[in-house]
Write a protein that holds these residues in place. Structure first.
Motif, PDB file in Angstrom:
ATOM      1  N   PRO A 138     -19.050   9.212  -1.114  1.00 29.67           N
ATOM      2  CA  PRO A 138     -19.224   8.973   0.254  1.00 29.67           C
ATOM      3  C   PRO A 138     -19.200   7.213   0.676  1.00 29.67           C
ATOM      4  O   PRO A 138     -18.765   7.187   1.985  1.00 29.67           O
ATOM      5  CB  PRO A 138     -20.803   9.331   0.430  1.00 29.67           C
ATOM      6  N   SER A 139     -19.338   6.490  -0.356  1.00 32.31           N
ATOM      7  CA  SER A 139     -19.023   5.080   0.362  1.00 32.31           C
ATOM      8  C   SER A 139     -17.605   4.592   0.104  1.00 32.31           C
ATOM      9  O   SER A 139     -17.378   3.433   0.201  1.00 32.31           O
ATOM     10  CB  SER A 139     -20.287   4.198  -0.534  1.00 32.31           C
ATOM     11  N   GLU A 140     -16.986   5.505  -0.464  1.00 32.30           N
ATOM     12  CA  GLU A 140     -15.599   5.102  -0.888  1.00 32.30           C
ATOM     13  C   GLU A 140     -14.823   5.300   0.475  1.00 32.30           C
ATOM     14  O   GLU A 140     -14.768   6.404   1.311  1.00 32.30           O
ATOM     15  CB  GLU A 140     -14.878   5.733  -1.757  1.00 32.30           C
ATOM     16  N   THR A 141     -13.739   4.379   1.002  1.00 28.59           N
ATOM     17  CA  THR A 141     -12.969   4.279   2.018  1.00 28.59           C
ATOM     18  C   THR A 141     -11.861   5.196   1.782  1.00 28.59           C
ATOM     19  O   THR A 141     -11.440   5.141   0.816  1.00 28.59           O
ATOM     20  CB  THR A 141     -12.708   2.884   2.442  1.00 28.59           C
ATOM     21  N   GLY A 142     -11.330   5.783   2.837  1.00 30.72           N
ATOM     22  CA  GLY A 142      -9.863   6.206   2.612  1.00 30.72           C
ATOM     23  C   GLY A 142      -8.941   5.264   2.076  1.00 30.72           C
ATOM     24  O   GLY A 142      -8.057   5.579   1.324  1.00 30.72           O
ATOM     25  N   LEU A 143      -9.012   4.018   2.536  1.00 32.36           N
ATOM     26  CA  LEU A 143      -7.968   3.060   2.002  1.00 32.36           C
ATOM     27  C   LEU A 143      -8.080   3.018   0.255  1.00 32.36           C
ATOM     28  O   LEU A 143      -7.210   2.854  -0.211  1.00 32.36           O
ATOM     29  CB  LEU A 143      -8.139   1.405   2.641  1.00 32.36           C
ATOM     30  N   PHE A 144      -9.380   2.948  -0.064  1.00 36.04           N
ATOM     31  CA  PHE A 144      -9.657   2.647  -1.543  1.00 36.04           C
ATOM     32  C   PHE A 144      -9.011   3.996  -2.128  1.00 36.04           C
ATOM     33  O   PHE A 144      -8.619   3.724  -3.196  1.00 36.04           O
ATOM     34  CB  PHE A 144     -11.113   2.492  -1.644  1.00 36.04           C
ATOM     35  N   LEU A 145      -9.361   5.207  -1.676  1.00 37.44           N
ATOM     36  CA  LEU A 145      -9.016   6.428  -2.248  1.00 37.44           C
ATOM     37  C   LEU A 145      -7.367   6.426  -2.551  1.00 37.44           C
ATOM     38  O   LEU A 145      -6.756   6.784  -3.551  1.00 37.44           O
ATOM     39  CB  LEU A 145      -9.189   7.693  -1.430  1.00 37.44           C
ATOM     40  N   VAL A 146      -6.586   6.043  -1.290  1.00 36.16           N
ATOM     41  CA  VAL A 146      -5.211   6.055  -1.287  1.00 36.16           C
ATOM     42  C   VAL A 146      -4.685   4.953  -2.287  1.00 36.16           C
ATOM     43  O   VAL A 146      -3.674   5.440  -3.265  1.00 36.16           O
ATOM     44  CB  VAL A 146      -4.658   5.701  -0.116  1.00 36.16           C
ATOM     45  N   THR A 147      -5.491   3.853  -2.507  1.00 40.20           N
ATOM     46  CA  THR A 147      -4.895   2.770  -3.348  1.00 40.20           C
ATOM     47  C   THR A 147      -5.232   3.295  -4.916  1.00 40.20           C
ATOM     48  O   THR A 147      -4.436   2.882  -5.589  1.00 40.20           O
ATOM     49  CB  THR A 147      -5.515   1.536  -3.060  1.00 40.20           C
ATOM     50  N   ARG A 148      -6.194   3.866  -4.900  1.00 39.63           N
ATOM     51  CA  ARG A 148      -6.760   4.395  -6.246  1.00 39.63           C
ATOM     52  C   ARG A 148      -5.566   5.655  -6.835  1.00 39.63           C
ATOM     53  O   ARG A 148      -5.184   5.437  -8.098  1.00 39.63           O
ATOM     54  CB  ARG A 148      -8.035   5.189  -6.250  1.00 39.63           C
ATOM     55  N   VAL A 149      -5.263   6.304  -5.988  1.00 39.60           N
ATOM     56  CA  VAL A 149      -4.019   7.526  -6.274  1.00 39.60           C
ATOM     57  C   VAL A 149      -2.895   6.999  -6.706  1.00 39.60           C
ATOM     58  O   VAL A 149      -2.189   7.102  -7.557  1.00 39.60           O
ATOM     59  CB  VAL A 149      -4.051   8.329  -4.990  1.00 39.60           C
ATOM     60  N   LEU A 150      -2.456   6.016  -5.519  1.00 41.30           N
ATOM     61  CA  LEU A 150      -1.133   5.182  -5.992  1.00 41.30           C
ATOM     62  C   LEU A 150      -1.320   4.292  -7.218  1.00 41.30           C
ATOM     63  O   LEU A 150      -0.206   4.336  -7.895  1.00 41.30           O
ATOM     64  CB  LEU A 150      -0.989   4.092  -4.781  1.00 41.30           C
ATOM     65  N   ALA A 151      -2.152   3.633  -7.660  1.00 43.10           N
ATOM     66  CA  ALA A 151      -2.424   3.062  -8.801  1.00 43.10           C
ATOM     67  C   ALA A 151      -2.205   4.170 -10.223  1.00 43.10           C
ATOM     68  O   ALA A 151      -1.476   3.784 -11.055  1.00 43.10           O
ATOM     69  CB  ALA A 151      -3.833   2.350  -9.064  1.00 43.10           C
ATOM     70  N   TYR A 152      -2.862   5.145  -9.941  1.00 40.49           N
ATOM     71  CA  TYR A 152      -2.631   6.183 -10.980  1.00 40.49           C
ATOM     72  C   TYR A 152      -1.253   6.678 -11.332  1.00 40.49           C
ATOM     73  O   TYR A 152      -0.697   6.707 -12.277  1.00 40.49           O
ATOM     74  CB  TYR A 152      -3.654   7.387 -10.547  1.00 40.49           C
ATOM     75  N   CYS A 153      -0.544   6.849 -10.091  1.00 38.30           N
ATOM     76  CA  CYS A 153       0.785   7.393 -10.139  1.00 38.30           C
ATOM     77  C   CYS A 153       1.792   6.139 -10.523  1.00 38.30           C
ATOM     78  O   CYS A 153       2.572   6.347 -11.733  1.00 38.30           O
ATOM     79  CB  CYS A 153       1.438   7.609  -8.682  1.00 38.30           C
ATOM     80  N   LEU A 154       1.485   4.954  -9.905  1.00 35.50           N
ATOM     81  CA  LEU A 154       2.402   3.602 -10.435  1.00 35.50           C
ATOM     82  C   LEU A 154       1.948   3.233 -11.791  1.00 35.50           C
ATOM     83  O   LEU A 154       2.910   2.570 -12.553  1.00 35.50           O
ATOM     84  CB  LEU A 154       2.189   2.511  -9.727  1.00 35.50           C
TER      85      LEU A 154
END
Length: 179
Positions: free
Chosen positions: A33-49
């Motif tokens: 709940p405290s995680e922003t959408g920006l953090f989520l997207v960056t986390r998913v991109l980091a996982y992919c990259l």
């Protein structure tokens, strides 16, 4: 998974020409709940990259002991410590001591992130890489995220081409060493 977390599913087609990584992934990301959408997207991109055998999301926000993304070898040893956002210098110091490789992916202004670490003790800082994206890119992607997502990630010559739920975006991947 933390109480109150929202699970987002990403069906990903990954084509990282720079690293010769081609995978179809199904990724579940629990958004605290405290995680922003920006953090989520960056986390998913980091996982992919950073995708390689042994990569996983940690408990993330729920624990201060591990980064958002990490890679373990077959013995369980941490080989890559991957932070998101603008972590404290102490976390980078710890990660650099524990892992062969340490990286940060940020959705923030990289100059401001680097300034936070000036004069701070960070183990082998010259080996740590800070990755960022063009201004507005992460924000645009975050606006497109739904509970179930179709994502195509293509990387060539350090340029990221992203298709998220039918919308195309692109950004350079900017990288600087901390040292």
């Amino acid at each position: 998974m933390a109480a109150g977390a929202t699970v987002h599913t990403f069906d990903i087609t990954l084509a990282d020409v720079d690293r010769s990584v081609y995978e179809d992934l199904s990724l579940r990301a629990a958004r605290h709940p405290s995680e922003t959408g920006l953090f989520l997207v960056t986390r998913v991109l980091a996982y992919c990259l950073e995708h390689e055998e042994g990569i996983t999301f940690s408990e993330g926000i729920s624990t201060a002991e591990e980064p958002a993304v990490l890679v373990r070898d077959l013995t369980g040893a941490i080989t890559a410590w991957i932070e998101i956002g603008q972590p404290e210098a102490e976390r980078l110091h710890r990660g650099s001591r524990l892992a062969d490789r340490t990286a940060v992916y940020t959705q923030h202004d990289p100059a401001k992130v680097l300034a936070r670490w000036d004069g701070k003790k960070i183990h082998e800082r010259e080996r740590i890489l800070l990755h960022s994206f063009d201004p507005g890119f992460v924000e645009a992607a975050a606006a497109l995220v739904e509970r179930r997502n179709a994502l195509t990630v293509s990387v060539t010559e350090r340029h990221l081409y992203l298709e998220l739920n039918g919308t195309s975006l692109d950004s350079a991947i900017h990288t600087v060493a901390l040292g």
